[in-house]
Design an enzyme around this catalytic site. Structure first.
Site, PDB file in Angstrom:
ATOM      1  N   SER A 110       0.813  -1.200   0.000  1.00  0.00           N
ATOM      2  CA  SER A 110       0.000   0.000   0.000  1.00  0.00           C
ATOM      3  C   SER A 110       0.860   1.268   0.000  1.00  0.00           C
ATOM      4  O   SER A 110       1.636   1.496  -0.914  1.00  0.00           O
ATOM      5  CB  SER A 110      -0.959  -0.037   1.195  1.00  0.00           C
ATOM      6  OG  SER A 110      -1.930   0.958   1.119  1.00  0.00           O
ATOM      7  N   ASP A 148      -2.364   6.209  -3.321  1.00  0.00           N
ATOM      8  CA  ASP A 148      -1.194   5.574  -2.713  1.00  0.00           C
ATOM      9  C   ASP A 148      -0.744   4.428  -3.613  1.00  0.00           C
ATOM     10  O   ASP A 148      -1.244   4.266  -4.724  1.00  0.00           O
ATOM     11  CB  ASP A 148      -1.508   5.099  -1.298  1.00  0.00           C
ATOM     12  CG  ASP A 148      -2.624   4.071  -1.256  1.00  0.00           C
ATOM     13  OD1 ASP A 148      -3.431   4.035  -2.205  1.00  0.00           O
ATOM     14  OD2 ASP A 148      -2.700   3.300  -0.283  1.00  0.00           O
ATOM     15  N   ASP A 164      -1.140   1.252  -3.858  1.00  0.00           N
ATOM     16  CA  ASP A 164      -2.060   0.254  -4.407  1.00  0.00           C
ATOM     17  C   ASP A 164      -3.422   0.838  -4.752  1.00  0.00           C
ATOM     18  O   ASP A 164      -4.344   0.095  -5.094  1.00  0.00           O
ATOM     19  CB  ASP A 164      -2.212  -0.935  -3.459  1.00  0.00           C
ATOM     20  CG  ASP A 164      -2.959  -0.588  -2.170  1.00  0.00           C
ATOM     21  OD1 ASP A 164      -2.992   0.605  -1.800  1.00  0.00           O
ATOM     22  OD2 ASP A 164      -3.492  -1.510  -1.537  1.00  0.00           O
ATOM     23  N   ASP A 223      -5.886   2.148  -3.148  1.00  0.00           N
ATOM     24  CA  ASP A 223      -7.119   1.985  -2.369  1.00  0.00           C
ATOM     25  C   ASP A 223      -7.434   3.248  -1.570  1.00  0.00           C
ATOM     26  O   ASP A 223      -8.440   3.308  -0.871  1.00  0.00           O
ATOM     27  CB  ASP A 223      -7.080   0.753  -1.464  1.00  0.00           C
ATOM     28  CG  ASP A 223      -6.035   0.831  -0.355  1.00  0.00           C
ATOM     29  OD1 ASP A 223      -5.209   1.771  -0.368  1.00  0.00           O
ATOM     30  OD2 ASP A 223      -6.024  -0.063   0.512  1.00  0.00           O
TER      31      ASP A 223
END
Length: 445
Positions: free
Chosen positions: A102, A240, A242, A244
């Site tokens: 992440s 960010d 990833d 999400d």
């Protein structure tokens, strides 16, 4: 013994904490726990990753674990975490695996697992997978029973068609600067926003495996703030590693955090009749200003522990339609099973286009109280709050704040630290009280 799974999967420094051997064992254990023998079809797991360098190694190891247990690996490549969750459902897979840390720095990596339908696993299921990791493999299939690896070239297109359904008003009048954090959003986000009609300018969208989250993305907003003002854009969106998460910047260069985004979306969804039970789900870290804005609007706020998994649990338990975190994890269960930064960006811009209002005007109901957060390294994060000296310091701070602020102590879910958070009417008061409490916490080392 510490749990193998943290608040968001298994994480650590790749090749030291999170090794290829552990990744293989996790793939094998997940296959044994989450796939059901006796299907009319072969068992399938979706596997995706972000672009950090260690992802290739860990992807290969996870796939080896899956296929060794007779599960076919549907490899979707570099995609956002919410895309992997969605595709787990869309492909009717037994489960999904996302390899990402992440917003963490490049040397870190992680493995998060989605169950059937793309839902995050509960604690009991994670603990059972951890037990299977410790036990090691049993008898494995041979010959035709070994799993196969299949690539999914339509994966990105399927995800883009899915998030495109969130666009209620075309975005042709909007110019947006998008910071992709050199991460999984680098391809998907510009395509999604352009498909909706926006004029898209990208920064930090050239991943090389080493530059993910490096001074960019939702944890480093300064570059995006400057770019929005420089280009004269209507807004900026930051993801960010990833994708999400989504944070925003208004046309004046001011950061619009997850709390303010939730306020904008909650008001929009109530107006359209989409806000179930007139309720928003937020975590204990959300600013008091969010609670005040929602109170004034007649919207109830349900509060959970920190972590989007707890937000998701409350959303599902109460059949609510919107929740999220100050960090930019925003969840809309009608559109996805986890936080989706690109979906959030589309809904936010749709609201701007629909109302023809600036982001600053839409976020005006949210008045953020000054908040100070101090991370304190400790030996045992689980016992600090029970120490008499810490309890005394907290009580004194609460007495000083009265009803004009609040204080929160909580152990990190991913690090050996205790987070001390204070909100007050002014920043000096918040900082003074936070420092006093943090000092009492640090004495517990």
């Amino acid at each position: 013994m510490a749990r193998l799974f943290g608040t968001d999967g298994v994480r650590g420094v790749a090749n030291r904490d999170l090794t290829a051997e552990l990744a293989l064992a996790l793939g094998s254990a997940a296959a044994r726990r989450l796939s059901t023998a006796g299907h009319a079809r072969r068992r399938v797991a979706v596997v995706g990753r972000d672009p950090r360098a260690s992802g290739e190694m860990l992807e290969a190891a996870v796939i080896a674990g899956l296929t060794s247990e007779g599960v076919d690996a549907l490899r979707v490549g570099v995609l956002p975490t919410p895309a992997v969750a969605y595709l787990t459902s869309a492909y009717d897979a037994d489960f999904g695996v996302m390899i990402s840390a992440s917003h963490n720095p490049m040397p870190d990596n992680g493995i998060k697992i989605f169950g059937p339908g793309g839902h995050k696993l509960d604690d009991a299921t994670e603990d059972r997978i951890a037990e299977l990791v410790q036990q090691g493999p049993g008898e494995r299939p041979v010959g035709a029973g070994i799993g196969r690896v299949v690539d999914a070239p339509d994966a990105l297109d399927r995800y883009l068609r899915h998030v495109g359904k969130a666009v209620t008003t075309r975005l042709d009048a909007l110019t947006v600067v998008v910071d992709c954090a050199h991460g999984a959003a680098s391809a998907a986000a510009p395509l999604a926003y352009r498909a909706a009609g926006a004029n898209v300018l990208t920064i930090n969208a050239d991943p090389n495996g080493l530059n993910i989250n490096d001074g960019c993305g939702s944890t480093h907003m300064e570059t995006l703030q400057a770019a929005v003002v420089s280009y004269g854009a209507d807004l900026g969106l930051a993801h960010d590693g990833d994708a999400d998460r989504c944070l925003a910047v208004d046309a004046n260069g001011r950061v619009i955090d997850g709390d303010a985004i939730m306020v904008v979306l909650a008001l929009a969804m109530r107006e359209s009749g989409e806000l179930a039970s007139d309720t928003l789900v937020a975590t204990v870290m959300s600013n008091l200003g969010l609670h005040l804005a929602m109170r004034d609007a007649g919207i109830e706020v349900r509060t959970t522990s920190v972590g989007d998994r707890y937000v998701l649990e409350e959303l599902r338990a109460g059949s609510y339609s919107l929740g999220g975190e100050q960090s930019g994890h925003i969840v809309m269960p009608s559109m996805g099973t986890t936080g989706d930064g690109i979906l959030t960006g589309l809904r936010l811009m749709s609201r701007m286009a629909q109302t023809r209002k600036s982001l600053a005007a839409l976020a005006e109901p949210m008045h953020t109280l000054p908040q100070v957060l101090i991370n304190v390294q400790v030996a045992d994060k689980t016992t600090v709050a029970q120490a008499p000296s810490v309890q005394s310091a907290v009580a004194e701070a609460e007495a000083a704040l009265g009803d004009t602020g609040r204080i929160l102590l909580r152990p990190s879910g991913t690090e050996q630290v205790v987070r001390v958070m204070v909100e007050a009417a002014d920043e000096d008061t918040a900082r003074q009280l936070a420092v006093r409490v943090a000092e009492s916490v640090s004495e517990q080392r």
